[in-house]
Design an enzyme around this catalytic site. Structure first.
Site, PDB file in Angstrom:
ATOM      1  N   CYS A  82     -40.976  13.700 -12.964  1.00  0.00           N
ATOM      2  CA  CYS A  82     -40.510  12.668 -12.062  1.00  0.00           C
ATOM      3  C   CYS A  82     -38.890  12.980 -11.580  1.00  0.00           C
ATOM      4  O   CYS A  82     -38.646  14.323 -11.765  1.00  0.00           O
ATOM      5  CB  CYS A  82     -40.303  11.458 -12.762  1.00  0.00           C
ATOM      6  SG  CYS A  82     -39.206  11.408 -14.546  1.00  0.00           S
ATOM      7  N   HIS A  83     -38.171  12.209 -10.956  1.00  0.00           N
ATOM      8  CA  HIS A  83     -36.764  12.551 -10.541  1.00  0.00           C
ATOM      9  C   HIS A  83     -35.985  13.239 -11.351  1.00  0.00           C
ATOM     10  O   HIS A  83     -35.478  14.309 -11.363  1.00  0.00           O
ATOM     11  CB  HIS A  83     -36.538  11.526  -9.709  1.00  0.00           C
ATOM     12  CG  HIS A  83     -35.234  11.648  -8.928  1.00  0.00           C
ATOM     13  ND1 HIS A  83     -35.049  12.708  -7.831  1.00  0.00           N
ATOM     14  CD2 HIS A  83     -33.730  11.592  -9.227  1.00  0.00           C
ATOM     15  CE1 HIS A  83     -33.670  12.791  -7.460  1.00  0.00           C
ATOM     16  NE2 HIS A  83     -32.875  12.158  -8.388  1.00  0.00           N
ATOM     17  N   ALA A  84     -35.942  12.126 -12.559  1.00  0.00           N
ATOM     18  CA  ALA A  84     -34.792  12.820 -13.473  1.00  0.00           C
ATOM     19  C   ALA A  84     -35.406  13.320 -14.634  1.00  0.00           C
ATOM     20  O   ALA A  84     -34.886  13.952 -15.518  1.00  0.00           O
ATOM     21  CB  ALA A  84     -34.019  11.573 -13.915  1.00  0.00           C
ATOM     22  N   GLY A  85     -36.742  12.964 -15.005  1.00  0.00           N
ATOM     23  CA  GLY A  85     -37.543  13.478 -16.027  1.00  0.00           C
ATOM     24  C   GLY A  85     -37.165  12.984 -17.598  1.00  0.00           C
ATOM     25  O   GLY A  85     -37.433  13.545 -18.547  1.00  0.00           O
ATOM     26  N   VAL A  86     -36.710  11.512 -17.264  1.00  0.00           N
ATOM     27  CA  VAL A  86     -36.460  10.985 -18.400  1.00  0.00           C
ATOM     28  C   VAL A  86     -37.078   9.546 -18.856  1.00  0.00           C
ATOM     29  O   VAL A  86     -37.094   9.273 -19.680  1.00  0.00           O
ATOM     30  CB  VAL A  86     -34.777  10.744 -18.516  1.00  0.00           C
ATOM     31  CG1 VAL A  86     -34.141  11.945 -18.522  1.00  0.00           C
ATOM     32  CG2 VAL A  86     -34.592   9.889 -17.360  1.00  0.00           C
ATOM     33  N   SER A  87     -37.743   9.368 -17.854  1.00  0.00           N
ATOM     34  CA  SER A  87     -38.634   7.997 -17.887  1.00  0.00           C
ATOM     35  C   SER A  87     -39.987   7.939 -17.563  1.00  0.00           C
ATOM     36  O   SER A  87     -40.781   7.752 -18.240  1.00  0.00           O
ATOM     37  CB  SER A  87     -37.716   6.682 -17.132  1.00  0.00           C
ATOM     38  OG  SER A  87     -38.158   5.546 -17.227  1.00  0.00           O
ATOM     39  N   ARG A  88     -40.214   7.715 -16.140  1.00  0.00           N
ATOM     40  CA  ARG A  88     -41.547   7.927 -15.982  1.00  0.00           C
ATOM     41  C   ARG A  88     -42.459   9.062 -16.292  1.00  0.00           C
ATOM     42  O   ARG A  88     -43.540   8.744 -16.993  1.00  0.00           O
ATOM     43  CB  ARG A  88     -41.730   7.902 -14.118  1.00  0.00           C
ATOM     44  CG  ARG A  88     -41.325   6.469 -13.596  1.00  0.00           C
ATOM     45  CD  ARG A  88     -40.931   6.612 -12.126  1.00  0.00           C
ATOM     46  NE  ARG A  88     -39.626   7.398 -11.662  1.00  0.00           N
ATOM     47  CZ  ARG A  88     -39.226   7.631 -10.632  1.00  0.00           C
ATOM     48  NH1 ARG A  88     -39.858   7.165  -9.637  1.00  0.00           N
ATOM     49  NH2 ARG A  88     -37.898   8.631 -10.499  1.00  0.00           N
TER      50      ARG A  88
END
Length: 249
Positions: A82-88
């Site tokens: 995902c964009h930041a790699g921490v949630s989705r």
């Protein structure tokens, strides 16, 4: 880009095509508002979702798990990004661990956090994964859990369903224990349409008969049309947002 299992990585959009090829990644599962550009020689699956508590990941969890398992078969590798790699992306990988390793949500999430300390999925995704666990890590569209989850998504989409005037509300019928086969019907005196009790429970506070104005707004009619296509005798479930679920009576 962090390895989670043999042939399974999780990370953010910063990982370029060179890093993917160096790690032997042949499949990319992306979850973002917009699909990334295609990469030559890399199979891709895109899940359109923003990093918001109301974004629907639950409906896609089984297809994501199948995609990742197919990519890893025979020694291949996949990246969930995902964009930041921490949630989705963390939510999708956690669900995959739950399904394939027979882990609870808490166990799978703890494993991910130990590998990637900055992992922090939003509270809405945590809630959806707990529902997934409640369904046995399978998206069962016939399940009461999933049906009421979809009903909630409908009410979130049509804001008028959340803002009916207070005079159409009555005492919560869930405070009275009902057997599974004893269903209460609420009827609009103006349009004479019956509203089954499990709809009113999902639509807390509940509806009562109204003399002065039509009960069924355009939004409620849309909700009822949806409900009547999936209606069946199932246990009544209350989905308390982000805090799991509990069974009435």
């Amino acid at each position: 880009m962090v390895p989670v299992l043999p042939g399974l990585f999780v990370g953010g959009a910063a990982a370029g095509v060179g890093a993917l090829r160096a790690a032997g990644v042949g499949a990319l599962l992306s979850v973002d508002a917009e699909a990334p550009p295609p990469l030559a020689g890399i199979r891709a699956l895109h899940i359109p979702a923003r990093d918001e508590p109301g974004a629907d990941l639950l409906s896609h969890l089984d297809s994501c798990a199948a995609f990742l398992s197919a990519a890893r078969a025979g020694g291949g590798a996949a990246l969930v990004r995902c964009h930041a790699g921490v949630s989705r992306s963390i939510a999708l990988v956690t669900a995959y661990l739950m399904k394939t390793n027979n882990l609870t949500f808490e166990e799978a999430y703890a494993k991910i956090k130990a590998i990637k300390p900055d992992a922090k999925m939003n509270e809405g995704f945590e809630w959806q994964l707990k529902l997934y666990e409640g369904m046995g890590c399978k998206v069962d569209v016939s399940s009461a859990i999933y049906k009421q989850y979809r009903l909630q998504k409908v009410t979130e989409k049509y804001s008028e369903l959340q803002n009916l005037p207070q005079e159409v509300f009555a005492v919560d019928p869930t405070s009275v224990c009902q057997t599974l086969n004893s269903e209460i019907l609420y009827r609009c005196r103006k349009c004479r349409i019956d509203v089954p009790s499990f709809v009113t429970r999902a639509f807390w506070p509940t509806l009562k008969e109204v003399d002065q104005q039509p009960l069924l707004t355009r939004g409620l009619q849309i909700l009822l049309n949806f409900v009547m296509t999936v209606r069946s005798n199932v246990p009544l479930i209350s989905l308390s947002r982000y805090s799991g679920w509990s069974q009435f009576c």
